[in-house]
Design a protein around this motif. Structure first.
Motif, PDB file in Angstrom:
ATOM      1  N   ASP A 128      47.218  47.131  47.707  1.00  0.00           N
ATOM      2  CA  ASP A 128      46.998  47.372  46.594  1.00  0.00           C
ATOM      3  C   ASP A 128      48.191  45.226  45.903  1.00  0.00           C
ATOM      4  OD1 ASP A 128      45.537  48.392  44.142  1.00  0.00           O
ATOM      5  OD2 ASP A 128      46.608  47.145  43.017  1.00  0.00           O
ATOM      6  N   HIS A 130      48.445  44.522  42.893  1.00  0.00           N
ATOM      7  CA  HIS A 130      49.099  44.261  41.585  1.00  0.00           C
ATOM      8  C   HIS A 130      50.618  44.683  41.624  1.00  0.00           C
ATOM      9  CE1 HIS A 130      45.306  43.571  40.099  1.00  0.00           C
ATOM     10  NE2 HIS A 130      45.558  42.469  39.389  1.00  0.00           N
ATOM     11  N   SER A 345      44.327  50.082  32.807  1.00  0.00           N
ATOM     12  CA  SER A 345      44.208  49.837  34.145  1.00  0.00           C
ATOM     13  C   SER A 345      46.101  49.300  34.238  1.00  0.00           C
ATOM     14  CB  SER A 345      43.462  48.406  33.950  1.00  0.00           C
ATOM     15  OG  SER A 345      44.753  46.781  33.187  1.00  0.00           O
ATOM     16  N   CYS A 346      45.963  49.243  35.236  1.00  0.00           N
ATOM     17  CA  CYS A 346      47.632  48.868  35.456  1.00  0.00           C
ATOM     18  C   CYS A 346      48.542  48.022  34.661  1.00  0.00           C
ATOM     19  CB  CYS A 346      48.394  48.734  37.353  1.00  0.00           C
ATOM     20  SG  CYS A 346      47.114  47.319  37.451  1.00  0.00           S
ATOM     21  N   CYS A 406      42.344  54.604  37.321  1.00  0.00           N
ATOM     22  CA  CYS A 406      41.849  52.781  37.392  1.00  0.00           C
ATOM     23  C   CYS A 406      40.714  52.674  37.012  1.00  0.00           C
ATOM     24  CB  CYS A 406      41.676  52.442  39.563  1.00  0.00           C
ATOM     25  SG  CYS A 406      43.209  52.375  39.752  1.00  0.00           S
ATOM     26  N   CYS A 409      38.555  49.544  35.361  1.00  0.00           N
ATOM     27  CA  CYS A 409      38.902  47.675  35.435  1.00  0.00           C
ATOM     28  C   CYS A 409      38.482  47.992  36.861  1.00  0.00           C
ATOM     29  CB  CYS A 409      40.670  48.849  36.088  1.00  0.00           C
ATOM     30  SG  CYS A 409      41.330  46.793  36.943  1.00  0.00           S
ATOM     31  N   LEU A 410      37.867  48.961  38.340  1.00  0.00           N
ATOM     32  CA  LEU A 410      37.468  48.277  39.196  1.00  0.00           C
ATOM     33  C   LEU A 410      35.491  49.008  39.329  1.00  0.00           C
ATOM     34  CD1 LEU A 410      38.765  48.840  42.210  1.00  0.00           C
ATOM     35  CD2 LEU A 410      39.021  50.884  40.734  1.00  0.00           C
ATOM     36  N   ASN A 428      43.362  43.203  34.391  1.00  0.00           N
ATOM     37  CA  ASN A 428      43.116  42.235  35.114  1.00  0.00           C
ATOM     38  C   ASN A 428      42.461  41.154  35.400  1.00  0.00           C
ATOM     39  OD1 ASN A 428      42.780  43.743  37.063  1.00  0.00           O
ATOM     40  ND2 ASN A 428      45.306  44.756  36.943  1.00  0.00           N
TER      41      ASN A 428
END
Ligand code: SF4
Lengths: 466, 179
Positions: A128, A130, A345-346, A406, A409-410, A428
Motif C-alpha cells: 500500500d 501510504h 482515511s489513514c 478505508c 477514501c477509495l 490523500n
C-alpha cells in the motif's frame, strides 16, 4: 563520516549489494491487508514455499470492509471473499490477523503506530503506497507491489536501489487555522505530484518538530503524493512519549536500551542531501485542492489558476481536470457548494483528528445540504472517541460516525460519493473516480472539512474561529 | 496526458479478485467506457487504428496507488512495453516484476513517437533490450535507455527477484544473527 537519518537506517539493513544492480534490503516489519496479498500467497503456494518469518508480519482487513454493521457478514460477495481469503491465508501461514471484530482492527497505517509495532530505526513495507506514514517515527517505510509482498513473505528481503535524498525544512510558526495537512498540501502544490520522485524525503525544521505524532504521520503519509519513495522525521521526545506503554512497545530495560539507540537517529549536522527546500510556515494558509491530483492545491482564499498561469505542457491535463471538477479557470474556490464531507482515511482518522473536529463543531449543526461521514481509523480510535464523548458531539451536529476502515477514501466498499457530487475529504487522493465513478473530491484538513460541513460550502475556517 | 495515476489504469472497484488474471478487461475502465458500458469513441484504445504491444504515455505515468494490478492490467491487455519520459517509482518496479518493460526516453523523443504514431498509426517502434535502444523504424531515429544490469539479466533470462533472493537465503539468515 556525517550521515543522514536515511543512511543510518539504510546501511544497517543492507544484506548485500549486487554489483551494477540493486541492494538486498532486510525488512523488519511487513503489514498486509486483504486487497494486495491474495496473489502473493498464491505465488508462495505455486512455488511450494512457506512464509520465511511469519512473526514479522501483521495483517488487518481495512480496504473493502463495510463501515456499518461490521458484526454482520459482509454483503458484497467479492469483498467477503477477499476478507475470507486473508483469514484463511493467515491461519495457514501462521500470521497474526487483526480482522473484523478484533479490538485492534483498523486501517493498516493507523494500527501499526498506535499498537507500538512501528518503531524508530525499522524498515517497514506494506502493499500500500501510504506505508510512508510510518516514516513519522524515523523509519524507512514504503509501499510495494504484490510481487514484492510475495518477495518479503518468502525471504524477508527486497531488492531496492538507494534513492536520492531530499530534506524539506519547515520553520516558523503556523498561522491560525493551519494544521499539518495544510503543510503537506502546500508542499505538494509547490513541488508537484512528481516533484520528489526518486527521493527519500526527510521533513525537518522547527514547525515540524513542534507537531504531535498524529500530525507528523499526516505529513509523511502524503509524501507519496509528491512521488517520494518514503517520507521520514527524526524521532525525539514527542515520539518516545507517544510510544511509551503502547501494547507492542518495548518495556523496562529493553525500553531504555531502545531509547538510547533511537536517540542516535537523526541527520548529522553536516550530512549531505541531494536537494534541500526551505519553507516558511507563515506562508501557509488553509489549503484545498481544485483538481484531480494532489499537487493541484491552493490557499482557500485563492482561485483556480487561469490558463495562462499553467505551463504549456500541463495545459491538457489541467483543462481535463477542471472540466472533470466542473470548475472554471480563475474562479474563486471559497463558496463552492459541497455535498459530502468525509473525515477519515489513514491521513486524518486518528483520535487527534477527531478531537480537532469535535472541538470545532461542538454546539454547531451541519448544513442541511451536506452528508457528513466520520470514519475512525481503527477500533481503538472508535473506542476512545466514545469514551471521550466525541460521538455525542458528532450526533448533535448531525455527523454520521461510522466504523473503522478505508471507506470513502477509495470507495471499495459501499461508501461511495455519487457521480457529479462534490466531497471535501480529509483523505490523500483526489484522482478521477477515486471516491466513486465521477465523484469530485477536494482535499483539505479535518478543520477545513468540518467548517464546510457546518456552512455547506467551501469555507475559510479562520472566519469561523474565535 | 501527464500524471496518469493507477486509479485510472485500474479503478479500485476492480481490485477484488484474488488471482492475477483478467485485469486487462478493465484497463482504463472509466476512460474507455461510459457509465452505461458503451465505449467512449474518443479514447485512443477504442480506436481500432491504434494497436500494438507498446504503450506510449506522457510524464509521471503510474503515479498514486501501489496496486500491481495496474501492471497486470496493462500486460494482460497485451502490452509488453510502456514508454514514457518519466515513471512513478513503485509502478516501475511493479512493471519490471511482471516482465512489462518500462522504457524512459527524453521528452523530445517521446514527442517524436507521439507525432510519428499520429501521422501513421502503423508506425513501428522497435525496442531492443540487449542493446538498450528504442528506434523509430520509419526514420531510424534512436535513443538509448537505462536499465540496470541485474534487471536486464532477469528480463532476458526470465527469472525473477524471488528466485534470486531464495538463492541467497543462507546469507539472509546470517545477516539476521548479526543485527
Ligand atoms: S485509507 Fe485510503 S490511502 Fe489509506 S490505506 Fe486505506 S485506501 Fe489506502
Amino acid at each position: 563520516m556525517a550521515k543522514t537519518l536515511f543512511e543510518k537506517i539504510w546501511e544497517t539493513h543492507v544484506v548485500q549489494t549486487i554489483s551494477g544492480g540493486p541492494s538486498v534490503l532486510y525488512i523488519d516489519k511487513h503489514f498486509i491487508h486483504e486487497v494486495t496479498s491474495p496473489q502473493a500467497f498464491a505465488g508462495l503456494k505455486k512455488r511450494g514455499i512457506g512464509v520465511f518469518r511469519p512473526k514479522q508480519i501483521v495483517a488487518t482487513a481495512d480496504h473493502n470492509v463495510p463501515t456499518i454493521h461490521q458484526e454482520l457478514p459482509i454483503k458484497e460477495e467479492l469483498s467477503r471473499l477477499q476478507v475470507e481469503a486473508l483469514k484463511k491465508n493467515c491461519a495457514e501461514f501462521g500470521i497474526e490477523l487483526y480482522g473484523l471484530g478484533h479490538p485492534y482492527q483498523g486501517i493498516v497505517h493507523v494500527i501499526g503506530p498506535e499498537l507500538g509495532i512501528t518503531q524508530p530505526g525499522m524498515t517497514i513495507v506494506c502493499g500500500d503506497s501510504h506505508t510512508s506514514t510510518h516514516g513519522a517515527f524515523g523509519t524507512i517505510a514504503f509501499g510495494i507491489g504484490t510481487s514484492e509482498v510475495e518477495m518479503v513473505m518468502a525471504t524477508q528481503c527486497l531488492l531496492q536501489t538507494k534513492p536520492k535524498l531530499m530534506r524539506i525544512n519547515v520553520d516558523g510558526t503556523l498561522n491560525k487555522g493551519v494544521v499539518s495537512k495544510d503543510i503537506i498540501l502546500y508542499i505538494i502544490s509547490l513541488i508537484s505530484a512528481s516533484g520528489a520522485t526518486g527521493f527519500a524525503v526527510e521533513f525537518a525544521g522547527s514547525a515540524i518538530r513542534a507537531l504531535s505524532m498524529e500530525a507528523r504521520m499526516t505529513i509523511c503519509n502524503m509524501s507519496i503524493e509528491m512521488g517520494a519513495r518514503c517520507g521520514m522525521i527524526a524521532p525525539d521526545e514527542i515520539t518516545f512519549s507517544y510510544m511509551k506503554g503502547k501494547p507492542f512497545a518495548p518495556q523496562g530495560k529493553e525500553w531504555d536500551e531502545k531509547i538510547a539507540y533511537w536517540s542516535t537517529l537523526y541527520s548529522d549536522a553536516d550530512s549531505k542531501f541531494d536537494k534541500e527546500i526551505n519553507i516558511d510556515a507563515a506562508d501557509i494558509e488553509p489549503m484545498i485542492t481544485y483538481g484531480t491530483n494532489p499537487g493541484m492545491g491552493i490557499g482557500v482564499s485563492g482561485h483556480v489558476p487561469l490558463l495562462n498561469e499553467i505551463n504549456e505542457k500541463e495545459k491538457p491535463s489541467f483543462e481535463k481536470s477542471i472540466q472533470y471538477m466542473g470548475f472554471e479557470a480563475g474562479a474563486n474556490i471559497k463558496g463552492k457548494k459541497v455535498d459530502y464531507v468525509f473525515i477519515g482515511s489513514c491521513t486524518n482518522s486518528r483520535i487527534e483528528d477527531l478531537r480537532m473536529v469535535a472541538s470545532f463543531v461542538k454546539g454547531k449543526k451541519k448544513a442541511d445540504n451536506v452528508e457528513v461521514w466520520v470514519v475512525p481509523g481503527s477500533k481503538q480510535v472508535e473506542k476512545q472517541a466514545i469514551e471521550e464523548g466525541i460521538n455525542k458531539i458528532f450526533e448533535e451536529a448531525g455527523f454520521n460516525l461510522r466504523q473503522p476502515g478505508c471507506s470513502a477514501c477509495l470507495g471499495m466498499n459501499e461508501d461511495k460519493i455519487p457521480a457529479g457530487k462534490y466531497c471535501i475529504s480529509t483523505s490523500n487522493r483526489n484522482f478521477e473516480g477515486r471516491q466513486g465513478p465521477n465523484a469530485r473530491t477536494m482535499l483539505a484538513s479535518p478543520l477545513s472539512a468540518a467548517a464546510a460541513a457546518i456552512t455547506g460550502v467551501v469555507t475559510d475556517v479562520r472566519e469561523l474561529m474565535p | 496526458m501527464e500524471n496518469v495515476d493507477t486509479d485510472q489504469i485500474i479503478p479500485a472497484r476492480f481490485l477484488k479478485a484474488t488471482t492475477r488474471d483478467g485485469f486487462g478487461e478493465n484497463l482504463f475502465r472509466d476512460w474507455r467506457y461510459n457509465s452505461d458500458g458503451q465505449p467512449k469513441k474518443d479514447f485512443v484504445l477504442n480506436n481500432p487504428t491504434y494497436k500494438g504491444k507498446i504503450l506510449a504515455a506522457a510524464k509521471n505515468f503510474g503515479c498514486g496507488s501501489s496496486r500491481e494490478h495496474a501492471a497486470w492490467a496493462i500486460k494482460d491487455y497485451g502490452f509488453d512495453v510502456v514508454v514514457s519520459s518519466f515513471f512513478a517509482d513503485i509502478f516501475k518496479n511493479n512493471a519490471l516484476n511482471n516482465f512489462l518493460l518500462p522504457v524512459t526516453v527524453s521528452d523530445e523523443f517521446l514527442q517524436k513517437i507521439f507525432s510519428a504514431v499520429e501521422n501513421d498509426p502503423e508506425a513501428e517502434i522497435e525496442v531492443n533490450v540487449e542493446n538498450q535502444t528504442i528506434t523509430l523504424t520509419s526514420t531510424g531515429e534512436q535513443e538509448k535507455f537505462e536499465i540496470n544490469n541485474y534487471k536486464k539479466t532477469c528480463l532476458l533470462n526470465g527469472y525473477d527477484d524471488i528466485d534470486y533472493l531464495l538463492s541467497i537465503k543462507p546469507e539472509i539468515e546470517k545477516f539476521e544473527t548479526i543485527v
